[in-house]
Design an enzyme around this catalytic site. Structure first.
Site, mmCIF file in Angstrom:
data_model
loop_
_atom_site.group_PDB
_atom_site.id
_atom_site.type_symbol
_atom_site.label_atom_id
_atom_site.label_comp_id
_atom_site.label_asym_id
_atom_site.label_seq_id
_atom_site.Cartn_x
_atom_site.Cartn_y
_atom_site.Cartn_z
ATOM 1 N N HIS A 16 0.693 -1.215 0.132
ATOM 2 C CA HIS A 16 0.076 -0.263 -0.173
ATOM 3 C C HIS A 16 0.787 1.116 0.145
ATOM 4 O O HIS A 16 2.054 1.146 0.216
ATOM 5 C CB HIS A 16 -1.184 -0.014 1.039
ATOM 6 C CG HIS A 16 -0.347 0.432 2.620
ATOM 7 N ND1 HIS A 16 -1.242 0.542 3.473
ATOM 8 C CD2 HIS A 16 0.796 0.499 2.834
ATOM 9 C CE1 HIS A 16 -0.565 1.004 4.602
ATOM 10 N NE2 HIS A 16 0.684 0.784 4.207
ATOM 11 N N HIS A 41 4.955 0.258 -0.315
ATOM 12 C CA HIS A 41 5.780 -0.698 0.578
ATOM 13 C C HIS A 41 4.708 -1.688 0.888
ATOM 14 O O HIS A 41 3.651 -1.642 0.953
ATOM 15 C CB HIS A 41 6.321 0.289 1.662
ATOM 16 C CG HIS A 41 5.199 0.766 2.638
ATOM 17 N ND1 HIS A 41 4.789 2.008 2.240
ATOM 18 C CD2 HIS A 41 4.787 0.232 3.563
ATOM 19 C CE1 HIS A 41 4.075 2.388 3.230
ATOM 20 N NE2 HIS A 41 3.840 1.202 4.084
ATOM 21 N N ASP A 81 -4.796 -10.599 0.083
ATOM 22 C CA ASP A 81 -3.378 -11.221 0.062
ATOM 23 C C ASP A 81 -2.685 -10.955 -1.367
ATOM 24 O O ASP A 81 -3.129 -11.272 -2.432
ATOM 25 C CB ASP A 81 -3.451 -12.679 0.198
ATOM 26 C CG ASP A 81 -2.151 -13.166 0.601
ATOM 27 O OD1 ASP A 81 -1.341 -12.602 1.268
ATOM 28 O OD2 ASP A 81 -2.243 -14.682 0.279
ATOM 29 N N HIS A 82 -1.359 -10.564 -1.415
ATOM 30 C CA HIS A 82 -0.324 -10.250 -2.326
ATOM 31 C C HIS A 82 -1.169 -9.463 -3.340
ATOM 32 O O HIS A 82 -0.942 -9.210 -4.689
ATOM 33 C CB HIS A 82 0.020 -11.536 -3.102
ATOM 34 C CG HIS A 82 0.782 -12.187 -2.275
ATOM 35 N ND1 HIS A 82 0.474 -12.913 -1.223
ATOM 36 C CD2 HIS A 82 2.347 -12.299 -2.449
ATOM 37 C CE1 HIS A 82 1.889 -13.511 -0.745
ATOM 38 N NE2 HIS A 82 2.670 -13.328 -1.472
ATOM 39 N N GLU A 127 -0.229 -4.320 11.846
ATOM 40 C CA GLU A 127 0.441 -4.066 10.642
ATOM 41 C C GLU A 127 1.938 -4.316 10.607
ATOM 42 O O GLU A 127 2.500 -4.444 9.597
ATOM 43 C CB GLU A 127 -0.032 -2.538 10.296
ATOM 44 C CG GLU A 127 0.519 -2.257 8.891
ATOM 45 C CD GLU A 127 0.606 -0.705 8.675
ATOM 46 O OE1 GLU A 127 -0.477 -0.152 7.815
ATOM 47 O OE2 GLU A 127 1.000 0.211 9.318
HETATM 48 NI NI NI Z 1 2.431 1.013 5.253
#
Ligand code: NI
Length: 146
Positions: A16, A41, A81-82, A127
């Site tokens: 993101h 990143h 995911d991915h 996160e």
């Molecule tokens: Ni981030």
């Protein structure tokens, strides 16, 4: 019947970038710092989904954890995911993909999908190993405010 909380932990990776397309680059850089870097990143997300319900006297389960696993997989993990959260996830469109916005969107994907008598209690979304957010839904309006 005892009411018990049950938690399933899931994991996925996403890319993101934190920025608002309606802001100039300078303002995005000031507010979001390195998180606004143009090429994005990635994070290794960990999430605990907690539901609650009465223990079924026959099975001894609140719900079959396989049901919860499959639900979270189908409604959330498969989409994230991915993937790049800024461009590939329709249910995040138009939002800055912060962990805060993500946990609320995930809550809304799951809250009305559970078996009868089972309620969504809490989602904890990590996160990084040092940053997490937690959401338990918004308080239900009492109808007293007028
Ligand atoms: Ni981030």
């Amino acid at each position: 019947m005892p009411r018990v909380r049950v938690t399933r932990r899931v994991h996925w990776n996403s890319a993101h970038r934190l920025y608002r397309p309606d802001w100039p680059d300078e303002r995005n850089a000031r507010v979001f710092g390195v998180c606004a870097n143009p090429h994005g990143h990635g994070h290794n997300y960990e999430m605990d989904v907690t539901v609650a319900g009465e223990v079924d006297p026959e099975t001894g389960y609140v719900l079959d954890l396989k049901v919860l696993r499959d639900l979270v997989e189908a409604r959330v993990v498969t989409d994230l995911d991915h993937r790049n959260l800024n461009v590939e996830v329709t249910w995040l469109a138009g939002q800055v993909p912060t962990t805060e916005n993500l946990v609320v969107a995930i809550w809304n994907r799951l809250v009305d999908q559970l078996p009868r008598g089972v309620t969504l209690e809490r989602i904890v979304l990590w996160e990084t190993p040092r940053n997490y957010v937690e959401y338990t839904g918004d308080p239900v309006p009492t109808g007293d405010e007028a």
